[in-house]
Scaffold this motif. Structure first.
Motif, PDB file in Angstrom:
ATOM      1  N   LEU A 181      83.461  -2.042   8.661  1.00 35.80           N
ATOM      2  CA  LEU A 181      84.149  -2.758   7.590  1.00 35.80           C
ATOM      3  C   LEU A 181      83.688  -2.274   6.220  1.00 35.80           C
ATOM      4  CD1 LEU A 181      84.200  -6.400   8.997  1.00 35.80           C
ATOM      5  CD2 LEU A 181      86.139  -4.855   8.714  1.00 35.80           C
ATOM      6  N   THR A 182      82.389  -1.969   6.114  1.00 38.21           N
ATOM      7  CA  THR A 182      81.869  -1.448   4.846  1.00 38.21           C
ATOM      8  C   THR A 182      82.508  -0.101   4.535  1.00 38.21           C
ATOM      9  OG1 THR A 182      79.771  -2.587   5.228  1.00 38.21           O
ATOM     10  CG2 THR A 182      79.761  -0.822   3.602  1.00 38.21           C
ATOM     11  N   ASP A 183      82.574   0.777   5.543  1.00 36.58           N
ATOM     12  CA  ASP A 183      83.232   2.077   5.338  1.00 36.58           C
ATOM     13  C   ASP A 183      84.702   1.875   4.975  1.00 36.58           C
ATOM     14  OD1 ASP A 183      80.904   3.404   5.872  1.00 36.58           O
ATOM     15  OD2 ASP A 183      81.400   3.878   7.967  1.00 36.58           O
ATOM     16  N   SER A 184      85.349   0.961   5.712  1.00 37.13           N
ATOM     17  CA  SER A 184      86.757   0.681   5.437  1.00 37.13           C
ATOM     18  C   SER A 184      86.924   0.125   4.031  1.00 37.13           C
ATOM     19  CB  SER A 184      87.291  -0.314   6.463  1.00 37.13           C
ATOM     20  OG  SER A 184      88.619  -0.665   6.177  1.00 37.13           O
ATOM     21  N   LEU A 185      86.009  -0.744   3.621  1.00 35.29           N
ATOM     22  CA  LEU A 185      86.061  -1.309   2.272  1.00 35.29           C
ATOM     23  C   LEU A 185      85.895  -0.221   1.221  1.00 35.29           C
ATOM     24  CD1 LEU A 185      86.164  -3.787   0.404  1.00 35.29           C
ATOM     25  CD2 LEU A 185      83.686  -3.955   0.664  1.00 35.29           C
ATOM     26  N   ARG A 186      84.939   0.681   1.462  1.00 33.82           N
ATOM     27  CA  ARG A 186      84.739   1.784   0.511  1.00 33.82           C
ATOM     28  C   ARG A 186      85.995   2.633   0.408  1.00 33.82           C
ATOM     29  NH1 ARG A 186      78.969   2.824   2.842  1.00 33.82           N
ATOM     30  NH2 ARG A 186      77.757   1.413   1.529  1.00 33.82           N
ATOM     31  N   THR A 187      86.575   2.943   1.585  1.00 35.36           N
ATOM     32  CA  THR A 187      87.809   3.737   1.601  1.00 35.36           C
ATOM     33  C   THR A 187      88.916   2.993   0.864  1.00 35.36           C
ATOM     34  OG1 THR A 187      87.176   4.680   3.729  1.00 35.36           O
ATOM     35  CG2 THR A 187      89.495   4.849   3.116  1.00 35.36           C
ATOM     36  N   THR A 188      89.039   1.698   1.154  1.00 36.95           N
ATOM     37  CA  THR A 188      90.078   0.901   0.513  1.00 36.95           C
ATOM     38  C   THR A 188      89.842   0.812  -0.988  1.00 36.95           C
ATOM     39  OG1 THR A 188      90.303  -0.408   2.537  1.00 36.95           O
ATOM     40  CG2 THR A 188      91.202  -1.363   0.519  1.00 36.95           C
ATOM     41  N   GLU A 189      88.577   0.659  -1.391  1.00 34.62           N
ATOM     42  CA  GLU A 189      88.273   0.617  -2.825  1.00 34.62           C
ATOM     43  C   GLU A 189      88.639   1.941  -3.488  1.00 34.62           C
ATOM     44  OE1 GLU A 189      84.128  -0.399  -2.852  1.00 34.62           O
ATOM     45  OE2 GLU A 189      84.527  -2.551  -3.041  1.00 34.62           O
ATOM     46  N   GLY A 190      88.330   3.039  -2.795  1.00 29.32           N
ATOM     47  CA  GLY A 190      88.697   4.355  -3.340  1.00 29.32           C
ATOM     48  C   GLY A 190      90.206   4.488  -3.468  1.00 29.32           C
ATOM     49  N   GLN A 191      90.926   4.076  -2.419  1.00 33.39           N
ATOM     50  CA  GLN A 191      92.383   4.135  -2.469  1.00 33.39           C
ATOM     51  C   GLN A 191      92.918   3.214  -3.563  1.00 33.39           C
ATOM     52  OE1 GLN A 191      93.371   3.112   1.549  1.00 33.39           O
ATOM     53  NE2 GLN A 191      93.236   5.215   2.278  1.00 33.39           N
ATOM     54  N   PHE A 192      92.282   2.043  -3.706  1.00 33.45           N
ATOM     55  CA  PHE A 192      92.710   1.108  -4.732  1.00 33.45           C
ATOM     56  C   PHE A 192      92.523   1.715  -6.119  1.00 33.45           C
ATOM     57  CE2 PHE A 192      91.762  -2.417  -7.665  1.00 33.45           C
ATOM     58  CZ  PHE A 192      92.967  -3.088  -7.593  1.00 33.45           C
ATOM     59  N   LEU A 218      92.473   4.894  -6.817  1.00 36.76           N
ATOM     60  CA  LEU A 218      93.496   5.940  -6.955  1.00 36.76           C
ATOM     61  C   LEU A 218      94.846   5.326  -7.309  1.00 36.76           C
ATOM     62  CD1 LEU A 218      92.850   8.542  -4.124  1.00 36.76           C
ATOM     63  CD2 LEU A 218      93.296   9.027  -6.504  1.00 36.76           C
ATOM     64  N   GLU A 219      95.223   4.279  -6.577  1.00 33.42           N
ATOM     65  CA  GLU A 219      96.509   3.640  -6.825  1.00 33.42           C
ATOM     66  C   GLU A 219      96.533   3.001  -8.213  1.00 33.42           C
ATOM     67  OE1 GLU A 219      99.206   3.977  -4.920  1.00 33.42           O
ATOM     68  OE2 GLU A 219      97.955   5.233  -3.629  1.00 33.42           O
ATOM     69  N   THR A 220      95.405   2.444  -8.638  1.00 34.12           N
ATOM     70  CA  THR A 220      95.326   1.867  -9.976  1.00 34.12           C
ATOM     71  C   THR A 220      95.528   2.953 -11.024  1.00 34.12           C
ATOM     72  OG1 THR A 220      93.803   0.164  -9.166  1.00 34.12           O
ATOM     73  CG2 THR A 220      93.867   0.529 -11.540  1.00 34.12           C
ATOM     74  N   GLN A 221      94.910   4.119 -10.795  1.00 33.01           N
ATOM     75  CA  GLN A 221      95.091   5.236 -11.729  1.00 33.01           C
ATOM     76  C   GLN A 221      96.544   5.696 -11.727  1.00 33.01           C
ATOM     77  OE1 GLN A 221      92.239   8.111 -10.377  1.00 33.01           O
ATOM     78  NE2 GLN A 221      90.508   7.103 -11.384  1.00 33.01           N
ATOM     79  N   LYS A 222      97.137   5.750 -10.522  1.00 31.34           N
ATOM     80  CA  LYS A 222      98.542   6.154 -10.436  1.00 31.34           C
ATOM     81  C   LYS A 222      99.426   5.163 -11.182  1.00 31.34           C
ATOM     82  CE  LYS A 222      98.375   8.619  -6.005  1.00 31.34           C
ATOM     83  NZ  LYS A 222      98.824   8.582  -4.597  1.00 31.34           N
ATOM     84  N   VAL A 223      99.154   3.868 -11.004  1.00 26.05           N
ATOM     85  CA  VAL A 223      99.939   2.844 -11.696  1.00 26.05           C
ATOM     86  C   VAL A 223      99.789   3.006 -13.206  1.00 26.05           C
ATOM     87  CG1 VAL A 223     100.047   0.358 -12.157  1.00 26.05           C
ATOM     88  CG2 VAL A 223      99.986   1.178  -9.809  1.00 26.05           C
TER      89      VAL A 223
END
Length: 170
Positions: free
Chosen positions: A71-82, A84-89
């Motif tokens: 879950l921690t790895d998934s959270l880190r991945t999700t935070e990274g994707q978030f 990225l998506e925030t930057q894209k937005v």
């Protein structure tokens, strides 16, 4: 002998009392041993159950630790994707704002162009009217010229005839 029998009897009686006391003590010890053995067995069972529970808790802890790591790895991945998506937005918002500005500029340019087209349309109509008037005047002038040319042709023909008649006469 009697005294010996009496001593013997007393000795046997003391031995019987001693044996009875010893038997009584042994009996109490056996009861205590049995009670303690029963407690030991129940404690051993309890300890065995607790060991099994501890092993199960350790296994659960290991599984939970593994899940927490995932879950921690998934959270880190999700935070990274978030991120990225925030930057894209943010980039898309910048581009949207630029497009809005471009559209507003384009709309203003189109409005300006439409005004110029309307002004040019009026000028074209005025020029077309002037041209039509000039063409009418030219046509009228051309008709006048044609009449003059006809008249000139007729007079030239008459002149030529007159000259020819004069040449014959001479």
């Amino acid at each position: 002998m009697r005294s010996l029998s009496f001593i013997n009897f007393t000795g046997v009686l003391v031995l019987v009392i001693l044996c009875a006391a010893q038997w009584q003590n042994n009996r109490q010890y056996n009861h205590e041993i049995n009670r303690l053995e029963s407690i030991r067995i129940s404690q051993a069972e309890l300890l065995s159950e607790r060991n099994a529970a501890i092993k199960q808790h350790l296994e659960d802890t290991r599984v939970l630790k593994s899940q927490i790591l995932e879950l921690t790895d998934s959270l880190r991945t999700t935070e990274g994707q978030f991120r990225l998506e925030t930057q894209k937005v943010a980039q898309l918002e910048i581009e949207r704002n630029q497009l809005r500005e471009n559209i507003e500029e384009w709309a203003a340019a189109v409005e300006n162009r439409d005004l110029r087209i309307a002004e040019n349309q009026e000028q074209i109509q005025e020029l077309a009217q002037l041209q039509n008037e000039a063409v009418r005047q030219y046509n009228a002038l051309a008709e006048d010229c044609n009449e003059v040319v006809k008249l000139l042709n007729e007079r030239t023909a008459a002149y030529n005839e007159l000259i020819q008649q004069m040449k014959r006469i001479r």
